[in-house]
Design a protein around this motif. Sequence first.
Motif, PDB file in Angstrom:
ATOM      1  N   GLY A  76       5.919   1.853  -8.492  1.00 56.77           N
ATOM      2  CA  GLY A  76       5.673   3.189  -7.967  1.00 56.77           C
ATOM      3  C   GLY A  76       5.085   4.147  -8.983  1.00 56.77           C
ATOM      4  O   GLY A  76       4.789   5.292  -8.635  1.00 56.77           O
ATOM      5  N   GLU A  93       1.842   0.164  -5.618  1.00 55.30           N
ATOM      6  CA  GLU A  93       0.896   1.223  -5.976  1.00 55.30           C
ATOM      7  C   GLU A  93       1.669   2.469  -6.400  1.00 55.30           C
ATOM      8  O   GLU A  93       2.787   2.700  -5.916  1.00 55.30           O
ATOM      9  CB  GLU A  93      -0.028   1.535  -4.792  1.00 55.30           C
ATOM     10  CG  GLU A  93      -0.948   0.373  -4.431  1.00 55.30           C
ATOM     11  CD  GLU A  93      -1.937   0.737  -3.335  1.00 55.30           C
ATOM     12  OE1 GLU A  93      -1.704   1.721  -2.602  1.00 55.30           O
ATOM     13  OE2 GLU A  93      -2.950   0.023  -3.210  1.00 55.30           O
ATOM     14  N   LEU A 111       7.291  -1.287  -5.185  1.00 53.50           N
ATOM     15  CA  LEU A 111       6.152  -0.432  -4.840  1.00 53.50           C
ATOM     16  C   LEU A 111       4.992  -0.833  -5.731  1.00 53.50           C
ATOM     17  O   LEU A 111       5.019  -0.602  -6.950  1.00 53.50           O
ATOM     18  CB  LEU A 111       6.514   1.040  -5.069  1.00 53.50           C
ATOM     19  CG  LEU A 111       7.759   1.532  -4.332  1.00 53.50           C
ATOM     20  CD1 LEU A 111       8.194   2.886  -4.861  1.00 53.50           C
ATOM     21  CD2 LEU A 111       7.486   1.613  -2.838  1.00 53.50           C
ATOM     22  N   GLU A 154       0.850  -1.198   0.000  1.00 57.67           N
ATOM     23  CA  GLU A 154       0.000   0.000   0.000  1.00 57.67           C
ATOM     24  C   GLU A 154       0.878   1.237   0.000  1.00 57.67           C
ATOM     25  O   GLU A 154       1.875   1.294   0.736  1.00 57.67           O
ATOM     26  CB  GLU A 154      -0.893   0.028   1.239  1.00 57.67           C
ATOM     27  CG  GLU A 154      -1.836  -1.153   1.351  1.00 57.67           C
ATOM     28  CD  GLU A 154      -2.489  -1.205   2.720  1.00 57.67           C
ATOM     29  OE1 GLU A 154      -3.320  -0.334   3.045  1.00 57.67           O
ATOM     30  OE2 GLU A 154      -2.137  -2.106   3.493  1.00 57.67           O
ATOM     31  N   GLN A 155       0.493   2.219  -0.784  1.00 55.87           N
ATOM     32  CA  GLN A 155       1.322   3.400  -0.988  1.00 55.87           C
ATOM     33  C   GLN A 155       1.637   4.132   0.308  1.00 55.87           C
ATOM     34  O   GLN A 155       2.760   4.634   0.497  1.00 55.87           O
ATOM     35  CB  GLN A 155       0.610   4.340  -1.974  1.00 55.87           C
ATOM     36  CG  GLN A 155       1.469   5.496  -2.462  1.00 55.87           C
ATOM     37  CD  GLN A 155       1.389   6.693  -1.535  1.00 55.87           C
ATOM     38  OE1 GLN A 155       0.330   6.989  -1.011  1.00 55.87           O
ATOM     39  NE2 GLN A 155       2.504   7.374  -1.338  1.00 55.87           N
ATOM     40  N   CYS A 168       3.176   6.070  -6.561  1.00 58.38           N
ATOM     41  CA  CYS A 168       3.507   7.043  -5.521  1.00 58.38           C
ATOM     42  C   CYS A 168       3.500   8.438  -6.131  1.00 58.38           C
ATOM     43  O   CYS A 168       3.746   8.586  -7.334  1.00 58.38           O
ATOM     44  CB  CYS A 168       4.903   6.757  -4.954  1.00 58.38           C
ATOM     45  SG  CYS A 168       5.014   5.206  -4.079  1.00 58.38           S
TER      46      CYS A 168
END
Lengths: 306, 101
Positions: free
Chosen positions: A134, A114, A112, A67-68, A116
């Motif tokens: 990301g 999700e 990552l 989750e971000q 960003c």
Amino acid sequence: MTCKNSQYWLGDACIREGDREPSASSANCIGVHGVEVHEHVARISTEHEIGEALLSAKSTSVWIVWEQRFANVLVGAVCAFNFSGAARQAESRYTQLRKQGRQVRIRGRLLLLEPCPANSVPALRGVCEHVVGGVSSYRFLEGSILSEVLLSPSVGDLLIGCAVDKLMETVTLIRGNLCQHVLPFSFFTDYPSVEIPHFDDVEVIDYGQTLRLGTYEASTDSILYEIDEDYRRRANAARRDNNSSFGACLRRLRKLRRLSQSDFEPDVSAKTIARIEHGLDHAPRDRTIQIIADRLRVTPDEILTY
Amino acid sequence: MPFNLSLSSKLQQQGLKVKIFDRERGCEEPHLTVVWKTNKWRISLRSQEFMDAARSWRDLPKELKDEITLEANWSRLRLEWDRMFPDNPIIENENDEDYDL
């Protein structure tokens, strides 16, 4: 905190749009569709836990931010580690780093899942050298399927995501060990096929075993076999008919390139190729091998990897 | 598109797939791939033998073997391979490119 194979998961593995609510969790279960966390995975979320993980992580470790918002937690924890009393109590090698004016960074690769905010990218790349994902152009396996792939013993030989750049005409593949391979569109379009790959709709399916490009599907195995020498060696060793002679390797590579024995003429005759492939010529001249290798677009040493 | 053998609903619900991909390892003999989650089994379309060591029918449900080896399905798989990979056919041509030593 000890982590055998070193995966660190931040966030709930299945909180993605469309997924079901996770079931009740236990100490060992991430509460996601019954997928249990194995001994080689550690769930971390607090500054203290991240600090402990920074000490135990290796260069082969994989950090997964599901989750971000946990990307922010991660950066905050690394900063706190570097600028608080916690680092003073760390192992001597980290104290040494600080004495040299160098900050502790995340060892290993960071995934990552999700996108960003763009403003966060410098800090994320500052705390970890190898960052994957990301941005919204990445398309990853979803939820519990991704969890299962990441927990698989063959995680490095499976794909977990991809990204397409139509401007640069490339497809970037992400393996379960977060190694990335950038392939030109021609890698797919030049391969003779009844079906045509389409780059408008590309995704990884079948638990990382298939790359789908429109209605065209390539097996992950076939892609990795061509681009990864280590994978190729292991795949050949696993083959039931494991003939690793030079002639057998040459024959496999020639067929992979869709060349006939006569395609090396006039420099090397079809008869010579046949003799080499059948093991009747044990010591072909270096010049001959070089000509063959050039035609096959490899170095002479690479022939034995096929 | 790949060829997917139509399996019974029971086998489909177990997540099993039997495929011939649009892109396979070009150096291999004709084969099908059984895919189940992160696992795969490659079976020669010439000999019905597993192409990788440490792989056997014991790994798979008997119903799957029955469906794959059913004459109509087996013939279909072989036809589809020849359609998708005409330069690497099931039955190697007599005038194959191999130099006659």
